[in-house]
Design a protein around this motif. Structure first.
Motif, PDB file in Angstrom:
ATOM      1  N   TRP A  10       0.820  -1.960  -0.385  1.00 52.10           N
ATOM      2  CA  TRP A  10       0.153  -0.157   0.187  1.00 52.10           C
ATOM      3  C   TRP A  10       1.080   1.104  -0.218  1.00 52.10           C
ATOM      4  CZ3 TRP A  10      -3.149  -2.340   4.550  1.00 52.10           C
ATOM      5  CH2 TRP A  10      -3.456  -3.021   4.684  1.00 52.10           C
ATOM      6  N   SER A  11       1.773   1.134   0.416  1.00 52.99           N
ATOM      7  CA  SER A  11       2.814   2.600   0.246  1.00 52.99           C
ATOM      8  C   SER A  11       3.236   3.158  -0.332  1.00 52.99           C
ATOM      9  CB  SER A  11       3.483   2.549   2.284  1.00 52.99           C
ATOM     10  OG  SER A  11       4.136   3.775   1.792  1.00 52.99           O
ATOM     11  N   THR A  12       2.192   3.685  -1.094  1.00 55.10           N
ATOM     12  CA  THR A  12       3.565   4.412  -2.637  1.00 55.10           C
ATOM     13  C   THR A  12       4.558   5.463  -1.858  1.00 55.10           C
ATOM     14  OG1 THR A  12       2.145   6.443  -2.537  1.00 55.10           O
ATOM     15  CG2 THR A  12       1.618   5.053  -3.299  1.00 55.10           C
ATOM     16  N   TRP A  13       4.318   5.817  -0.519  1.00 51.19           N
ATOM     17  CA  TRP A  13       5.548   7.384  -0.453  1.00 51.19           C
ATOM     18  C   TRP A  13       6.358   6.415  -0.110  1.00 51.19           C
ATOM     19  CZ3 TRP A  13       4.174  11.566  -2.502  1.00 51.19           C
ATOM     20  CH2 TRP A  13       3.460  11.602  -3.329  1.00 51.19           C
ATOM     21  N   SER A  14       6.178   4.728   0.246  1.00 50.93           N
ATOM     22  CA  SER A  14       7.362   4.270   0.884  1.00 50.93           C
ATOM     23  C   SER A  14       8.230   3.379  -0.272  1.00 50.93           C
ATOM     24  CB  SER A  14       7.401   2.860   1.755  1.00 50.93           C
ATOM     25  OG  SER A  14       6.879   3.864   3.161  1.00 50.93           O
ATOM     26  N   ALA A  41      -1.667   2.229  16.747  1.00 46.43           N
ATOM     27  CA  ALA A  41      -0.349   1.240  17.060  1.00 46.43           C
ATOM     28  C   ALA A  41       0.467   1.653  16.384  1.00 46.43           C
ATOM     29  CB  ALA A  41      -1.069  -0.431  16.748  1.00 46.43           C
ATOM     30  N   THR A  42      -0.566   2.502  14.378  1.00 43.59           N
ATOM     31  CA  THR A  42       1.012   2.538  13.583  1.00 43.59           C
ATOM     32  C   THR A  42       1.593   3.363  13.684  1.00 43.59           C
ATOM     33  OG1 THR A  42      -0.882   1.327  12.463  1.00 43.59           O
ATOM     34  CG2 THR A  42       0.675   3.338  11.104  1.00 43.59           C
ATOM     35  N   THR A  43       0.410   4.668  14.079  1.00 46.78           N
ATOM     36  CA  THR A  43       1.587   5.834  14.686  1.00 46.78           C
ATOM     37  C   THR A  43       2.357   5.242  15.789  1.00 46.78           C
ATOM     38  OG1 THR A  43      -0.894   7.107  13.907  1.00 46.78           O
ATOM     39  CG2 THR A  43       0.866   8.482  15.166  1.00 46.78           C
ATOM     40  N   THR A  52       7.204  12.456  13.040  1.00 46.98           N
ATOM     41  CA  THR A  52       5.752  12.622  11.947  1.00 46.98           C
ATOM     42  C   THR A  52       5.389  12.055  12.220  1.00 46.98           C
ATOM     43  OG1 THR A  52       6.822  11.722  10.699  1.00 46.98           O
ATOM     44  CG2 THR A  52       7.804  14.110  10.010  1.00 46.98           C
ATOM     45  N   GLY A  53       5.395  10.843  13.369  1.00 46.06           N
ATOM     46  CA  GLY A  53       4.444   9.845  12.326  1.00 46.06           C
ATOM     47  C   GLY A  53       3.973   9.216  11.891  1.00 46.06           C
ATOM     48  N   MET A  54       4.770   9.791  10.401  1.00 44.18           N
ATOM     49  CA  MET A  54       4.318   8.917   8.702  1.00 44.18           C
ATOM     50  C   MET A  54       5.733   8.487   8.405  1.00 44.18           C
ATOM     51  SD  MET A  54       1.945  10.530   7.404  1.00 44.18           S
ATOM     52  CE  MET A  54       1.171  12.393   6.821  1.00 44.18           C
ATOM     53  N   VAL A  55       5.989   7.504   7.322  1.00 43.27           N
ATOM     54  CA  VAL A  55       6.500   6.829   6.871  1.00 43.27           C
ATOM     55  C   VAL A  55       6.364   7.410   5.128  1.00 43.27           C
ATOM     56  CG1 VAL A  55       6.683   4.414   7.752  1.00 43.27           C
ATOM     57  CG2 VAL A  55       5.206   4.472   5.916  1.00 43.27           C
ATOM     58  N   PRO A  56       7.801   7.867   4.511  1.00 44.43           N
ATOM     59  CA  PRO A  56       8.846   7.127   5.287  1.00 44.43           C
ATOM     60  C   PRO A  56       9.808   7.536   5.996  1.00 44.43           C
ATOM     61  CG  PRO A  56       9.105   7.645   3.108  1.00 44.43           C
ATOM     62  CD  PRO A  56       7.351   8.108   3.336  1.00 44.43           C
ATOM     63  N   SER A  66      12.566  12.924   6.439  1.00 37.81           N
ATOM     64  CA  SER A  66      11.290  12.444   6.918  1.00 37.81           C
ATOM     65  C   SER A  66      10.651  12.349   6.216  1.00 37.81           C
ATOM     66  CB  SER A  66      10.760  12.502   8.616  1.00 37.81           C
ATOM     67  OG  SER A  66      10.350  13.355   8.623  1.00 37.81           O
ATOM     68  N   ASP A  67      10.918  12.511   5.020  1.00 41.05           N
ATOM     69  CA  ASP A  67       9.850  13.156   3.841  1.00 41.05           C
ATOM     70  C   ASP A  67      10.203  12.559   2.607  1.00 41.05           C
ATOM     71  OD1 ASP A  67       7.550  15.122   2.407  1.00 41.05           O
ATOM     72  OD2 ASP A  67       9.381  14.866   1.005  1.00 41.05           O
ATOM     73  N   SER A  68       9.401  11.254   2.013  1.00 40.12           N
ATOM     74  CA  SER A  68      10.559  10.895   0.801  1.00 40.12           C
ATOM     75  C   SER A  68      10.965  11.619  -0.983  1.00 40.12           C
ATOM     76  CB  SER A  68       8.805  10.253  -0.418  1.00 40.12           C
ATOM     77  OG  SER A  68       8.317  11.396  -0.333  1.00 40.12           O
ATOM     78  N   MET A 102       4.244  15.174  -9.214  1.00 41.20           N
ATOM     79  CA  MET A 102       3.545  14.485  -8.452  1.00 41.20           C
ATOM     80  C   MET A 102       3.479  14.196  -7.239  1.00 41.20           C
ATOM     81  SD  MET A 102       2.487  10.928  -9.081  1.00 41.20           S
ATOM     82  CE  MET A 102       1.586  10.944  -7.352  1.00 41.20           C
ATOM     83  N   HIS A 103       4.770  14.803  -6.214  1.00 40.03           N
ATOM     84  CA  HIS A 103       4.733  15.005  -4.924  1.00 40.03           C
ATOM     85  C   HIS A 103       3.364  15.809  -4.569  1.00 40.03           C
ATOM     86  CE1 HIS A 103       6.847  15.910  -1.062  1.00 40.03           C
ATOM     87  NE2 HIS A 103       6.564  14.764  -0.914  1.00 40.03           N
ATOM     88  N   SER A 104       3.596  16.583  -4.938  1.00 47.76           N
ATOM     89  CA  SER A 104       2.252  17.518  -4.430  1.00 47.76           C
ATOM     90  C   SER A 104       0.735  17.291  -5.318  1.00 47.76           C
ATOM     91  CB  SER A 104       2.386  19.100  -4.683  1.00 47.76           C
ATOM     92  OG  SER A 104       2.341  19.313  -5.681  1.00 47.76           O
TER      93      SER A 104
HETATM   94  N1  LIG Z   1       4.654  14.228   2.089  1.00 49.98           N
HETATM   95  C1  LIG Z   1       5.276  12.385   3.340  1.00 49.98           C
HETATM   96  C2  LIG Z   1       4.031  11.896   2.900  1.00 49.98           C
HETATM   97  C3  LIG Z   1       3.779  10.787   3.557  1.00 49.98           C
HETATM   98  C4  LIG Z   1       2.520   9.280   4.095  1.00 49.98           C
HETATM   99  O1  LIG Z   1       1.515  10.263   3.994  1.00 49.98           O
HETATM  100  N2  LIG Z   1       2.478   8.107   4.220  1.00 49.98           N
HETATM  101  C5  LIG Z   1       1.629   7.203   4.159  1.00 49.98           C
HETATM  102  C6  LIG Z   1       1.675   6.136   4.438  1.00 49.98           C
HETATM  103  S1  LIG Z   1       2.308   6.215   2.428  1.00 49.98           S
HETATM  104  C7  LIG Z   1       1.860   6.991   6.117  1.00 49.98           C
HETATM  105  O2  LIG Z   1       2.430   7.374   6.626  1.00 49.98           O
HETATM  106  N3  LIG Z   1       0.350   7.460   7.070  1.00 49.98           N
HETATM  107  C8  LIG Z   1       0.530   7.180   8.663  1.00 49.98           C
HETATM  108  C9  LIG Z   1      -1.094   6.195   8.409  1.00 49.98           C
HETATM  109  O3  LIG Z   1      -0.943   5.318   7.188  1.00 49.98           O
HETATM  110  O4  LIG Z   1      -1.318   5.480   9.472  1.00 49.98           O
HETATM  111  C10 LIG Z   1       6.280  11.690   1.975  1.00 49.98           C
HETATM  112  O5  LIG Z   1       6.471  12.147   1.050  1.00 49.98           O
HETATM  113  O6  LIG Z   1       7.014  11.283   2.430  1.00 49.98           O
END
Ligand SMILES: N[C@@H](CCC(=O)N[C@@H](CS)C(=O)NCC(=O)O)C(=O)O
Length: 209
Positions: A10-14, A41-43, A52-56, A66-68, A102-104
């Motif tokens: 699922w994780s396109t940004w990863s 639990a993910t966060t 950021t609580g986000m991947v990657p 902490s941003d792709s 693409m990023h935005s």
């Molecule tokens: N702009 C950020 C977007 C990162 C993003 O949206 N990551 C999503 C997964 S693809 C995430 O971490 N979501 C947290 C979650 O699903 O709890 C980047 O380019 O890295």
């Protein structure tokens, strides 16, 4: 180096910086956090690695990014001989512009057609806003390959800009999008999408889904 990523299906940004890091050939440790876990639990799991609580997120010694796109920029500077951006400044400007678009952008396509590499391909009825996104992508790809000769988006070398559009190619496949319906008269955009999914870096990611 360590790359914190989310569920590979699922994780396109990863996926984007993972492909670029793989391309460098450097050894790296992958920290995989399952997305969509219950009750935050993910966060909580991601917060152990990135505020950021986000991947990657990329960890390189005491550097944390902490941003792709920022990760890809860092890798381009860290591995200058890999030509992750085109060497020519004019080509680099086009590659950066398409990557930033693409990023935005393309929010409708992203929302309506989430990447799911575990899903059997199945055509889906798409909204007019998503049609507009797809038409723009076909035009962007076609114009760049015409201008710079392909086979990659901005010339002969696969780079960050191609990594950024790889999840789009998976969506076109998963949701049965025929690019010929969206202005791809010559079939060049469809062939480019196929090439993206044949890359060894993408095959390596897919093997881990
Ligand atoms: N702009 C950020 C977007 C990162 C993003 O949206 N990551 C999503 C997964 S693809 C995430 O971490 N979501 C947290 C979650 O699903 O709890 C980047 O380019 O890295």
């Amino acid at each position: 180096m360590e790359l914190v990523i989310g569920t590979k299906a699922w994780s396109t940004w990863s996926l984007r910086p993972w492909l670029v890091l793989k391309r460098t050939g450097v050894e790296f440790r992958e920290i995989l956090i399952p997305l969509r876990q219950e009750q935050g639990a993910t966060t909580a799991a991601i917060l152990k690695h990135s505020p950021t609580g986000m991947v990657p997120a990329l960890k390189d010694g005491d550097v944390l990014i902490s941003d792709s796109l920022a990760i890809c920029e860092y890798l381009a500077e860290r591995f200058p001989d890999m030509n992750l951006w085109p060497r020519d400044p004019r080509m680099r400007a086009y590659a950066r512009s398409a990557t930033a678009e693409m990023h935005s952008g393309f929010a409708s396509l992203r929302g309506e057609c989430p990447m799911d590499l575990s899903m059997w391909p199945k055509a889906k009825t798409l909204s007019e806003a998503t049609h507009k996104d797809i038409r723009r992508i076909v035009k962007l790809w076609t114009d760049l390959m015409t201008k710079f000769g392909g086979p990659w988006l901005v010339g002969e070398e696969w780079g960050i800009v191609d990594a950024f559009f790889t999840p789009v190619a998976t969506r076109f496949k998963t949701y049965g999008v025929k690019l010929s319906d969206f202005g791809d008269k010559s079939g060049a955009a469809a062939r480019y999408a196929e090439r993206l999914l044949e890359r060894p870096e993408f095959k390596a990611w897919e093997a881990g889904v």
